[in-house]
Design a protein around this motif. Structure first.
Motif, PDB file in Angstrom:
ATOM      1  N   THR A   1      -1.147   6.322  -9.811  1.00  0.00           N
ATOM      2  CA  THR A   1      -1.811   7.827  -9.650  1.00  0.00           C
ATOM      3  C   THR A   1      -0.407   8.539  -8.888  1.00  0.00           C
ATOM      4  OG1 THR A   1      -2.617   7.210  -7.731  1.00  0.00           O
ATOM      5  CG2 THR A   1      -3.913   6.743  -9.639  1.00  0.00           C
TER       6      THR A   1
ATOM      7  N   PHE B   1       3.637   3.209  -9.130  1.00  0.00           N
ATOM      8  CA  PHE B   1       2.283   3.455  -8.742  1.00  0.00           C
ATOM      9  C   PHE B   1       1.585   4.191  -9.175  1.00  0.00           C
ATOM     10  CE2 PHE B   1       0.137   6.913  -5.102  1.00  0.00           C
ATOM     11  CZ  PHE B   1      -0.821   5.700  -5.218  1.00  0.00           C
TER      12      PHE B   1
ATOM     13  N   ALA C   1       0.805  -1.532  -0.102  1.00  0.00           N
ATOM     14  CA  ALA C   1      -0.036  -0.110   0.746  1.00  0.00           C
ATOM     15  C   ALA C   1       1.015   1.526   0.202  1.00  0.00           C
ATOM     16  CB  ALA C   1      -0.820   0.030   0.978  1.00  0.00           C
TER      17      ALA C   1
ATOM     18  N   ARG D   1      -3.543   2.776  -1.466  1.00  0.00           N
ATOM     19  CA  ARG D   1      -4.373   2.462  -3.035  1.00  0.00           C
ATOM     20  C   ARG D   1      -2.643   1.994  -3.059  1.00  0.00           C
ATOM     21  NH1 ARG D   1      -7.835   4.468  -7.366  1.00  0.00           N
ATOM     22  NH2 ARG D   1      -8.301   5.979  -6.098  1.00  0.00           N
ATOM     23  N   TYR D   2      -2.911   0.405  -3.822  1.00  0.00           N
ATOM     24  CA  TYR D   2      -2.143  -0.571  -3.675  1.00  0.00           C
ATOM     25  C   TYR D   2      -0.681   0.223  -5.124  1.00  0.00           C
ATOM     26  CZ  TYR D   2      -3.873  -3.519  -0.447  1.00  0.00           C
ATOM     27  OH  TYR D   2      -4.406  -3.645   0.572  1.00  0.00           O
ATOM     28  N   TYR D   3       0.303  -0.472  -5.056  1.00  0.00           N
ATOM     29  CA  TYR D   3       1.434  -0.074  -6.031  1.00  0.00           C
ATOM     30  C   TYR D   3       0.549  -1.985  -6.961  1.00  0.00           C
ATOM     31  CZ  TYR D   3       4.852   2.722  -3.654  1.00  0.00           C
ATOM     32  OH  TYR D   3       4.777   3.796  -2.873  1.00  0.00           O
TER      33      TYR D   3
ATOM     34  N   ASN E   1      -4.222   9.589  -2.044  1.00  0.00           N
ATOM     35  CA  ASN E   1      -4.224   8.667  -2.691  1.00  0.00           C
ATOM     36  C   ASN E   1      -3.861   6.926  -1.445  1.00  0.00           C
ATOM     37  OD1 ASN E   1      -5.355   8.697  -5.517  1.00  0.00           O
ATOM     38  ND2 ASN E   1      -3.358  10.179  -5.470  1.00  0.00           N
TER      39      ASN E   1
END
Length: 546
Positions: free
Chosen positions: A166, A164, A119, A175-177, A172
């Protein structure tokens, strides 16, 4: 003296033989396409987070993710922080296979791929060139009540390659890589029913161990093994084809040795091709079902490498012997410039294989792809190997073109011959050209199979695309090799027609048209001062000399 079967056998019988071989080839593809399942199966696992509650770590303790002896579990790292559980006390446990299933020796090998769910956090981002250090142990057992037996244990490093997609803002976070798959483990045999992986991510800020790797949420594994159904079909093909090639090889060499002349280079190379085909056919894999032979993958690669070397060398010599003049042919030394690179390339393949699968015999977690240098070398090897295979095929096409041109140059003498001899030589030329085209087709399919196999073997390293090779391709190509070798030994065996008759006609293609009783002569003549397996062999050599 007699010629070879390819020139003495009637057209009708040759067509029948060709149709039978074609039907067997179609059957080889159908076996893979209709009977055998896909070659491999991929099973996805999500590691369970277990808690090691013992302050002093016990090396013999194994953590089970489920079952009666399952470990104390946590759902997330937030829960671990709330309970003040340190990262060094968290063990990721994966049981292979899934509950209520068993592994089988028919699976042949087990390849495990690793992926981290990481994350994004503004204050805990993945640093450039971040390395993850894993403390991993592998254990096995053959029933559900026995104690686990350690099979391997190692400290390994894997370089993270994450992106990543975004913008990196507070909004953010969470959010996941998108992280690439990482090679993790390869075992050369599946001799036990149950396997257990315990993975730790030790943290040591002073030594910078597992620092700057982001916030790891979960570990996912993909286990790939050969399908048992495909293994049984593959073994059955090997068991059937081994005696077939062995019998035709013994029959072929017996006919060669009964001749009054010594065997020429081409005939010796055909025998060597038959031996290499028999070597790769022998179904020693049957023993891997009952014995824990982890070296079978390496041994299989060595056998296939020997066959590749022999097959590629044979095609070079096969074409070259129809180009050389009589003073140069029948000597292996004249082919060192062509065969030398093939042998060198095969030796490089062997060294490359030993660098990975050789080391994996003692440490299944080792991977040449784990380091930047190893990855670049492996990628370069695959690309160079593919380019060299394509260049070889182009060179072979050029040699075939030269052989065709050599033969066509002698066709100018055909109109001066009697009708029977002209038809005879036109038939020989057509048969030989057809065989050369079949050879080119087999070479093209072999090159394609080699390239696709190399790409498929490292498909998880390419990141974006996966090449799926189905069972029909494997069984079809394998059947094609056997049928081609079978056909070559059969067609180039000495014919029984006029066998041992040394008083046969000594006329060659440049003979005059007034040959007596030309309409009634045998379809094979003998050039008394040139020895060789076929009329075309002798004719092309004489043409090159002239």
């Amino acid at each position: 003296m007699a010629g070879a079967i390819i020139e003495n056998m009637s057209t009708k019988k040759l067509v029948i033989v060709g149709v039978i071989l074609l039907l067997f080839q179609a059957f080889a593809f159908m076996v893979g396409g209709l009977i055998a399942p896909s070659p491999t199966t991929a099973v996805h696992y999500l590691a369970t987070k277990c808690v090691d509650t013992v302050k002093h770590r016990q090396e013999s303790k194994w953590f089970m993710p489920w079952g009666p002896d399952q470990c104390a579990k946590i759902r997330s790292f937030d829960e671990a922080m709330a309970k003040k559980i340190e990262a060094n006390n968290i063990v990721f446990a994966v049981h292979i296979p899934l509950p209520h299933k068993e592994m089988s020796a028919w699976f042949q090998f087990m390849l495990v791929i690793l992926q981290f769910d990481i994350a994004f956090k503004m204050y805990n981002q993945i640093e450039d060139g971040a390395l993850v250090t894993v403390d991993v142990g592998l254990a096995y057992r053959d029933d559900t009540v026995s104690e686990w037996t350690e099979m391997a244990h190692s400290f390994e490093q894997r370089k993270l390659s994450c992106n990543f997609t975004t913008t990196k803002t507070f909004e953010n976070e969470g959010r996941y890589y998108e992280c690439d798959l990482l090679p993790f483990m390869e075992v050369g045999s599946v001799a036990h029913k149950y396997y257990l992986l315990n993975i730790r991510l030790p943290v040591n800020e002073r030594k910078k161990v597992n620092v700057g790797i982001g916030e790891i949420k979960d570990i996912r594994l993909v286990s790939i093994h050969q399908n048992g159904g495909f293994t049984k079909v593959w073994f059955a093909m090997k068991t059937f084809l081994t005696p077939s090639i062995l019998i035709i090889m013994i029959w072929y060499w017996r006919r060669i040795t009964l001749m009054s002349r010594p065997p020429v280079l081409l005939e010796k190379v055909i025998l060597a091709l038959g031996i290499s085909m028999t070597f790769i056919n022998i179904p020693v894999e049957w023993f891997s079902v009952g014995f824990n032979w982890t070296w079978m993958l390496l041994f299989g690669d060595i056998r296939q490498g020997i066959f590749y070397s022999m097959l590629l060398s044979f095609w070079i010599i096969f074409c070259g012997e129809h180009l050389m003049d009589q003073t140069e042919r029948n000597r292996f030394s004249v082919y060192w410039k062509q065969v030398g690179p093939i042998v060198f390339g095969s030796f490089c393949l062997f060294i490359f294989d030993m660098c990975e699968r050789g080391v994996q015999l003692t440490n299944p977690f080792y991977s040449i792809w784990a380091s930047d240098v190893g990855t670049e070398l492996a990628m370069a090897f695959i690309i160079v190997a593919g380019i060299c295979a394509c260049l070889y095929f182009l060179f072979l096409c050029f040699m075939v073109f030269q052989v065709f041109r050599n033969i066509s140059g002698k066709r100018t003498s055909l109109p001066a011959m009697s009708k029977a001899r002209r038809l005879h030589y036109e038939g020989l030329i057509f048969r030989f050209k057809f065989l050369m085209l079949v050879t080119l087709f087999c070479a093209a399919m072999t090159v394609i199979f080699f390239i696709v196999s190399q790409v498929n073997e490292g498909h998880w390293h390419w990141g974006e695309h996966t090449v799926q090779v189905n069972s029909a391709f494997f069984t079809g190509i394998y059947g094609m090799w056997n049928l081609y070798v079978f056909g070559i030994m059969f067609l180039y065996a000495p014919s029984h027609k006029r066998y041992g008759d040394d008083n046969s006609s000594g006329q060659c293609i440049t003979g005059d048209a007034g040959a007596n009783s030309g309409e009634d002569i045998q379809l094979t003549t003998t050039i008394t001062h040139v020895e060789g397996p076929t009329e075309l062999y002798r004719m092309t050599g004489k043409g090159a000399q002239e």
